[in-house]
Design an enzyme around this catalytic site. Structure first.
Site, PDB file in Angstrom:
ATOM      1  N   CYS A  39       0.804  -1.224   0.000  1.00 23.15           N
ATOM      2  CA  CYS A  39       0.000   0.000   0.000  1.00 23.15           C
ATOM      3  C   CYS A  39       0.838   1.275   0.000  1.00 23.15           C
ATOM      4  CB  CYS A  39      -0.904   0.020   1.232  1.00 23.15           C
ATOM      5  SG  CYS A  39       0.065   0.022   2.754  1.00 23.15           S
ATOM      6  N   ASP A  58       2.496   2.455   2.516  1.00 25.13           N
ATOM      7  CA  ASP A  58       2.586   3.031   3.852  1.00 25.13           C
ATOM      8  C   ASP A  58       3.942   2.714   4.478  1.00 25.13           C
ATOM      9  OD1 ASP A  58       0.061   3.961   3.561  1.00 25.13           O
ATOM     10  OD2 ASP A  58      -0.903   2.444   4.796  1.00 25.13           O
ATOM     11  N   CYS A 107      -1.900   3.792   7.480  1.00 25.34           N
ATOM     12  CA  CYS A 107      -3.318   3.690   7.792  1.00 25.34           C
ATOM     13  C   CYS A 107      -3.546   3.640   9.306  1.00 25.34           C
ATOM     14  CB  CYS A 107      -3.899   2.447   7.135  1.00 25.34           C
ATOM     15  SG  CYS A 107      -3.436   0.942   7.999  1.00 25.34           S
ATOM     16  N   CYS A 162      -0.612  -4.609   7.749  1.00 24.58           N
ATOM     17  CA  CYS A 162      -0.394  -3.420   8.587  1.00 24.58           C
ATOM     18  C   CYS A 162       0.378  -3.824   9.845  1.00 24.58           C
ATOM     19  CB  CYS A 162      -1.720  -2.773   8.976  1.00 24.58           C
ATOM     20  SG  CYS A 162      -2.888  -2.579   7.613  1.00 24.58           S
TER      21      CYS A 162
HETATM   22 FE1  FES Z   1      -1.138  -0.580   4.374  1.00 25.24          FE
HETATM   23 FE2  FES Z   1      -2.469  -0.461   6.653  1.00 25.24          FE
HETATM   24  S1  FES Z   1      -3.314  -0.431   4.641  1.00 25.24           S
HETATM   25  S2  FES Z   1      -0.345  -0.367   6.380  1.00 25.24           S
END
Ligand code: FES
Length: 162
Positions: free
Chosen positions: A33, A35, A62, A106
């Protein structure tokens, strides 16, 4: 996932922000993602054992990653490096209940940042206990690393130490 626990973790986030006197830092980004989480660790001696005194984090990610990082930085306090390394992403996110399949990465990202910090510190042993970076170029904040300090781009959300 326990939504009440998630909201609690987000409204009372613990240990958010850079730790200037940290012994080690680890950063991990999720290819799923985009992140990122950065985690700092400070050790202390207790009863003849070297244990984690405190940990802090910054997240470019997130809500689930923020909640897990907040919980993880509390859970690892007082643990030795070996004990912390033995903790899985599932252990670190346990108070949130089972993460849904889309959110499992995550927790794994937080686990990765923790492992990076723990391993970075071990590489630094024998060097006078100075700060050890997981990799070069991580001396600033997460936002600095991303060259996004103070900015919000698109849906990007930056959590900073104020
Ligand atoms: Fe990627 Fe939570 S959606 S870290």
């Amino acid at each position: 996932m326990d939504e009440t626990a998630l909201q609690h973790a987000l409204t009372s986030t613990q240990n958010l922000g850079e730790m200037p006197d940290a012994d080690a830092v680890g950063t991990v980004g999720s290819p799923d993602c985009g992140d990122m989480v950065r985690l700092w660790i400070k050790y202390k001696e207790k009863d003849g054992r070297k244990v984690i005194d405190k940990a802090s984090f910054q997240s470019f990610g997130c809500q689930t990653a923020i909640a897990v990082a907040s919980i993880a930085t509390e859970l690892i306090r007082g643990k030795t490096k070996a004990e912390a390394l033995a903790m899985s992403a599932e252990d670190l996110s346990k108070p949130l209940g089972s993460l849904p399949p889309m959110k499992i990465h995550c927790g794994q990202m937080v686990e990765g940042a923790l492992r990076a910090a723990l391993e970075a510190e071990s590489k630094g042993q024998g060097e006078g206990g100075g700060e050890t970076r997981h990799q070069a170029g991580q001396s600033g904040t997460l936002a600095d690393a991303l060259n996004l300090s103070g900015k919000t781009q698109g849906k990007v959300k930056i959590i900073l130490n104020s």
